[in-house]
Design a protein around this motif. Structure first.
Motif, PDB file in Angstrom:
ATOM      1  N   PHE A  70      40.212  34.042  53.841  1.00 26.44           N
ATOM      2  CA  PHE A  70      41.386  33.994  52.965  1.00 26.44           C
ATOM      3  C   PHE A  70      40.975  34.378  51.543  1.00 26.44           C
ATOM      4  O   PHE A  70      40.965  33.543  50.640  1.00 26.44           O
ATOM      5  CB  PHE A  70      42.010  32.588  52.979  1.00 26.44           C
ATOM      6  N   PRO A  71      40.632  35.654  51.336  1.00 27.49           N
ATOM      7  CA  PRO A  71      40.138  36.069  50.015  1.00 27.49           C
ATOM      8  C   PRO A  71      41.264  36.121  48.983  1.00 27.49           C
ATOM      9  O   PRO A  71      42.447  36.132  49.323  1.00 27.49           O
ATOM     10  CB  PRO A  71      39.589  37.471  50.284  1.00 27.49           C
ATOM     11  N   ASP A  72      40.867  36.153  47.708  1.00 31.73           N
ATOM     12  CA  ASP A  72      41.844  36.335  46.639  1.00 31.73           C
ATOM     13  C   ASP A  72      42.494  37.702  46.790  1.00 31.73           C
ATOM     14  O   ASP A  72      41.833  38.689  47.124  1.00 31.73           O
ATOM     15  CB  ASP A  72      41.171  36.228  45.262  1.00 31.73           C
ATOM     16  N   ALA A  73      43.773  37.767  46.515  1.00 35.34           N
ATOM     17  CA  ALA A  73      44.515  39.028  46.651  1.00 35.34           C
ATOM     18  C   ALA A  73      44.214  39.981  45.514  1.00 35.34           C
ATOM     19  O   ALA A  73      44.267  41.199  45.681  1.00 35.34           O
ATOM     20  CB  ALA A  73      46.010  38.743  46.703  1.00 35.34           C
ATOM     21  N   TYR A  74      43.898  39.446  44.345  1.00 31.96           N
ATOM     22  CA  TYR A  74      43.667  40.286  43.165  1.00 31.96           C
ATOM     23  C   TYR A  74      42.255  40.068  42.648  1.00 31.96           C
ATOM     24  O   TYR A  74      41.860  38.958  42.343  1.00 31.96           O
ATOM     25  CB  TYR A  74      44.668  39.938  42.051  1.00 31.96           C
ATOM     26  N   SER A  75      41.508  41.142  42.577  1.00 31.69           N
ATOM     27  CA  SER A  75      40.171  41.088  41.982  1.00 31.69           C
ATOM     28  C   SER A  75      39.855  42.465  41.430  1.00 31.69           C
ATOM     29  O   SER A  75      40.478  43.462  41.804  1.00 31.69           O
ATOM     30  CB  SER A  75      39.125  40.665  43.017  1.00 31.69           C
ATOM     31  N   ASP A  76      38.898  42.516  40.548  1.00 33.73           N
ATOM     32  CA  ASP A  76      38.525  43.772  39.905  1.00 33.73           C
ATOM     33  C   ASP A  76      37.512  44.513  40.766  1.00 33.73           C
ATOM     34  O   ASP A  76      36.375  44.061  40.913  1.00 33.73           O
ATOM     35  CB  ASP A  76      37.940  43.490  38.521  1.00 33.73           C
ATOM     36  N   PRO A  77      37.903  45.667  41.356  1.00 28.46           N
ATOM     37  CA  PRO A  77      36.968  46.402  42.217  1.00 28.46           C
ATOM     38  C   PRO A  77      35.818  47.017  41.430  1.00 28.46           C
ATOM     39  O   PRO A  77      34.799  47.359  41.984  1.00 28.46           O
ATOM     40  CB  PRO A  77      37.844  47.484  42.856  1.00 28.46           C
ATOM     41  N   GLN A  85      41.612  39.552  31.372  1.00 29.93           N
ATOM     42  CA  GLN A  85      41.980  40.190  32.636  1.00 29.93           C
ATOM     43  C   GLN A  85      41.630  39.281  33.816  1.00 29.93           C
ATOM     44  O   GLN A  85      42.389  39.166  34.774  1.00 29.93           O
ATOM     45  CB  GLN A  85      41.261  41.532  32.766  1.00 29.93           C
ATOM     46  N   ALA A  86      40.487  38.605  33.738  1.00 31.80           N
ATOM     47  CA  ALA A  86      40.067  37.700  34.808  1.00 31.80           C
ATOM     48  C   ALA A  86      41.057  36.547  34.949  1.00 31.80           C
ATOM     49  O   ALA A  86      41.402  36.149  36.067  1.00 31.80           O
ATOM     50  CB  ALA A  86      38.664  37.160  34.531  1.00 31.80           C
ATOM     51  N   GLU A  87      41.512  36.008  33.832  1.00 32.55           N
ATOM     52  CA  GLU A  87      42.477  34.905  33.857  1.00 32.55           C
ATOM     53  C   GLU A  87      43.794  35.354  34.482  1.00 32.55           C
ATOM     54  O   GLU A  87      44.412  34.636  35.274  1.00 32.55           O
ATOM     55  CB  GLU A  87      42.704  34.378  32.435  1.00 32.55           C
ATOM     56  N   GLU A  88      44.220  36.567  34.145  1.00 35.02           N
ATOM     57  CA  GLU A  88      45.457  37.124  34.702  1.00 35.02           C
ATOM     58  C   GLU A  88      45.326  37.318  36.218  1.00 35.02           C
ATOM     59  O   GLU A  88      46.232  36.988  36.975  1.00 35.02           O
ATOM     60  CB  GLU A  88      45.750  38.461  34.014  1.00 35.02           C
ATOM     61  N   GLN A  89      44.176  37.835  36.659  1.00 39.56           N
ATOM     62  CA  GLN A  89      43.936  38.041  38.088  1.00 39.56           C
ATOM     63  C   GLN A  89      43.934  36.708  38.835  1.00 39.56           C
ATOM     64  O   GLN A  89      44.468  36.612  39.936  1.00 39.56           O
ATOM     65  CB  GLN A  89      42.609  38.770  38.307  1.00 39.56           C
ATOM     66  N   ARG A  90      43.332  35.671  38.230  1.00 39.03           N
ATOM     67  CA  ARG A  90      43.330  34.348  38.852  1.00 39.03           C
ATOM     68  C   ARG A  90      44.753  33.814  39.005  1.00 39.03           C
ATOM     69  O   ARG A  90      45.097  33.240  40.036  1.00 39.03           O
ATOM     70  CB  ARG A  90      42.478  33.361  38.034  1.00 39.03           C
ATOM     71  N   ALA A  91      45.572  34.022  37.985  1.00 37.39           N
ATOM     72  CA  ALA A  91      46.962  33.543  38.040  1.00 37.39           C
ATOM     73  C   ALA A  91      47.742  34.270  39.128  1.00 37.39           C
ATOM     74  O   ALA A  91      48.475  33.647  39.908  1.00 37.39           O
ATOM     75  CB  ALA A  91      47.638  33.718  36.681  1.00 37.39           C
ATOM     76  N   TYR A  92      47.579  35.592  39.211  1.00 33.74           N
ATOM     77  CA  TYR A  92      48.271  36.368  40.243  1.00 33.74           C
ATOM     78  C   TYR A  92      47.792  35.959  41.637  1.00 33.74           C
ATOM     79  O   TYR A  92      48.590  35.796  42.563  1.00 33.74           O
ATOM     80  CB  TYR A  92      48.047  37.876  40.051  1.00 33.74           C
ATOM     81  N   SER A  94      46.468  33.140  42.544  1.00 33.96           N
ATOM     82  CA  SER A  94      46.918  31.773  42.813  1.00 33.96           C
ATOM     83  C   SER A  94      48.362  31.769  43.317  1.00 33.96           C
ATOM     84  O   SER A  94      48.695  31.109  44.308  1.00 33.96           O
ATOM     85  CB  SER A  94      46.789  30.941  41.541  1.00 33.96           C
ATOM     86  N   GLU A  95      49.212  32.535  42.647  1.00 29.62           N
ATOM     87  CA  GLU A  95      50.625  32.597  43.033  1.00 29.62           C
ATOM     88  C   GLU A  95      50.775  33.247  44.411  1.00 29.62           C
ATOM     89  O   GLU A  95      51.526  32.774  45.265  1.00 29.62           O
ATOM     90  CB  GLU A  95      51.398  33.399  41.980  1.00 29.62           C
ATOM     91  N   PHE A  96      50.046  34.333  44.635  1.00 29.60           N
ATOM     92  CA  PHE A  96      50.108  35.021  45.918  1.00 29.60           C
ATOM     93  C   PHE A  96      49.644  34.104  47.046  1.00 29.60           C
ATOM     94  O   PHE A  96      50.270  34.019  48.099  1.00 29.60           O
ATOM     95  CB  PHE A  96      49.237  36.287  45.870  1.00 29.60           C
ATOM     96  N   ARG A  97      48.530  33.391  46.812  1.00 27.68           N
ATOM     97  CA  ARG A  97      47.978  32.482  47.812  1.00 27.68           C
ATOM     98  C   ARG A  97      48.980  31.380  48.159  1.00 27.68           C
ATOM     99  O   ARG A  97      49.134  30.994  49.309  1.00 27.68           O
ATOM    100  CB  ARG A  97      46.668  31.878  47.281  1.00 27.68           C
ATOM    101  N   ARG A  98      49.658  30.860  47.136  1.00 30.59           N
ATOM    102  CA  ARG A  98      50.598  29.756  47.333  1.00 30.59           C
ATOM    103  C   ARG A  98      51.694  30.114  48.332  1.00 30.59           C
ATOM    104  O   ARG A  98      52.139  29.286  49.114  1.00 30.59           O
ATOM    105  CB  ARG A  98      51.217  29.388  45.982  1.00 30.59           C
ATOM    106  N   TYR A  99      52.102  31.390  48.318  1.00 36.66           N
ATOM    107  CA  TYR A  99      53.210  31.798  49.184  1.00 36.66           C
ATOM    108  C   TYR A  99      52.773  32.462  50.490  1.00 36.66           C
ATOM    109  O   TYR A  99      53.609  32.717  51.354  1.00 36.66           O
ATOM    110  CB  TYR A  99      54.150  32.743  48.429  1.00 36.66           C
ATOM    111  N   THR A 100      51.500  32.773  50.628  1.00 39.04           N
ATOM    112  CA  THR A 100      51.073  33.512  51.828  1.00 39.04           C
ATOM    113  C   THR A 100      50.037  32.803  52.698  1.00 39.04           C
ATOM    114  O   THR A 100      49.955  33.086  53.898  1.00 39.04           O
ATOM    115  CB  THR A 100      50.491  34.889  51.443  1.00 39.04           C
ATOM    116  N   GLU A 101      49.225  31.903  52.115  1.00 40.14           N
ATOM    117  CA  GLU A 101      48.087  31.382  52.885  1.00 40.14           C
ATOM    118  C   GLU A 101      48.522  30.589  54.118  1.00 40.14           C
ATOM    119  O   GLU A 101      47.886  30.682  55.163  1.00 40.14           O
ATOM    120  CB  GLU A 101      47.153  30.534  52.020  1.00 40.14           C
TER     121      GLU A 101
END
Length: 200
Positions: A70-77, A85-92, A94-101
């Protein structure tokens, strides 16, 4: 057909498995089920609507295998992002995980359960094995479960790329990781032949 999936007329796949192979796959699938854990409905009041509207976790799992499943949906390739940018990616993420995991866990749980049930339904051919026959839908579930099993084992073995896989072939027999490596490579062969049977 021993050890490899072959297409069935009209769709689906078949593979001959001996009792040891059946036992290994079943054991690994049960371990995967235990790792994924029960679904929200099993944790909650039993209300089917509660599961439908339940929020999932917002933080990534601490277990490295679950992080891989169950990896994070947003990360810097490109590497390590800037702090903002890292904080923004963590927030995105987190929100994605909440609705999909929760849905992802349900799907992975159903795939692993399908593997266990189909193996439990096998009747031995008398010579210590049996031929497993899967419909197209069951083949898809098996494919998902084999992928998850390889990800889980690969995580435990610290495999991150193809170069790591190449090193596995050169492990000495006395290496304590050898049995898990053999399972990883064997499941990879099963997965590859199953993919081939599903290709049009």
């Amino acid at each position: 057909m021993p050890g490899t999936f072959e297409p069935l007329p009209g769709g689906g796949a078949a593979v001959a498995l001996d009792d040891v192979e059946i036992s290994i796959i079943r054991s690994l699938a049960v371990q995967l089920l235990e790792l994924i854990g029960p679904g929200p409905a099993e944790d909650a009041s039993g209300d089917p609507l509660a599961e439908l509207f339940a929020d999932g976790p917002s933080e990534p799992p601490s277990d490295p295998v679950l992080k891989r499943l169950f990896p994070d949906a947003y990360s810097d390739p490109e590497g390590t992002p800037q702090a903002e940018q890292a904080e923004e990616q963590r927030a995105y993420s987190s929100e994605f995980r909440r609705y999909t995991e929760n849905d992802l866990r349900t799907g992975k749980r159903e795939n692993a359960l399908a593997v266990v049930r189909s193996l439990d339904a096998l009747r031995s051919g008398g010579d210590g094995g049996a031929v497993l026959k899967l419909s197209t839908a069951e083949s898809q579930q098996w494919l998902g479960a084999l992928n998850d099993l390889r990800l889980a084992i690969g995580s435990r073995l610290d495999i991150t790329d193809e170069e790591d896989t190449d090193l596995l072939y050169r492990l000495p027999d006395e290496d304590p990781r050898k049995p898990m490596v053999m399972a990883y490579l064997w499941l990879g062969g099963l997965q590859e032949t199953l993919v081939t049977t599903l290709m049009p």
